[in-house]
Design an enzyme around this catalytic site. Structure first.
Site, PDB file in Angstrom:
ATOM      1  N   TYR A   1       0.913   0.055 -25.188  1.00  0.00           N
ATOM      2  CA  TYR A   1      -0.554  -0.010 -25.146  1.00  0.00           C
ATOM      3  C   TYR A   1      -1.069  -0.151 -23.717  1.00  0.00           C
ATOM      4  CZ  TYR A   1      -0.016  -1.300 -30.138  1.00  0.00           C
ATOM      5  OH  TYR A   1       0.309  -1.354 -31.458  1.00  0.00           O
TER       6      TYR A   1
ATOM      7  N   ASP B   1      -1.534  -9.009 -31.757  1.00  0.00           N
ATOM      8  CA  ASP B   1      -0.524  -7.966 -31.701  1.00  0.00           C
ATOM      9  C   ASP B   1      -0.800  -7.017 -30.550  1.00  0.00           C
ATOM     10  OD1 ASP B   1       1.679  -6.293 -32.882  1.00  0.00           O
ATOM     11  OD2 ASP B   1       0.023  -4.860 -32.951  1.00  0.00           O
TER      12      ASP B   1
END
Length: 115
Positions: free
Chosen positions: A57, A52
């Site tokens: 991010y 994931d």
């Protein structure tokens, strides 16, 4: 405005009873590219199959490199992996911006699809 029906491709795949189905490897707070690439590779080598990430991010490229390395070394095939990512909220303003965000994520991940 929605695209014509013949321009929309939706694919859904479910894999049930995978021996690693309950073990998801997330990379939320791994901003260092080299470190992220290595831990993704190590996770796959250890047996993780669900990965994931998210555009937010900032490490999709590193995830893609780790996955590519594991596949190149014959540890897994793409079909054995379940990889997810997420589109930033600001990229969801229109269908077109969401579509472009998904395309950008796929490019960074070096993948033709995400699960």
């Amino acid at each position: 405005m929605f695209p014509a029906a013949d321009q929309i491709i939706i694919g859904v795949r479910f894999r049930i009873a995978d021996r690693n189905a309950d073990a998801v490897f997330g990379v939320f707070q791994i901003p260092d590219g080299a470190q992220c690439e290595q831990v993704v590779y190590d996770a796959i080598k250890t047996g993780y199959r669900l990965l994931d990430t998210a555009a937010a991010y900032g490490n999709e490229s590193a995830v893609g490199r780790g996955v590519a390395r594991a596949m190149a070394e014959g540890l897994v095939t793409r079909e054995e992996l379940f990889i997810t990512t997420k589109v930033w909220v600001q990229d969801q303003k229109t269908e077109q911006s969401a579509y472009e965000a998904v395309k950008a994520s796929l490019q960074r991940l070096q993948l033709s699809f995400v699960d």
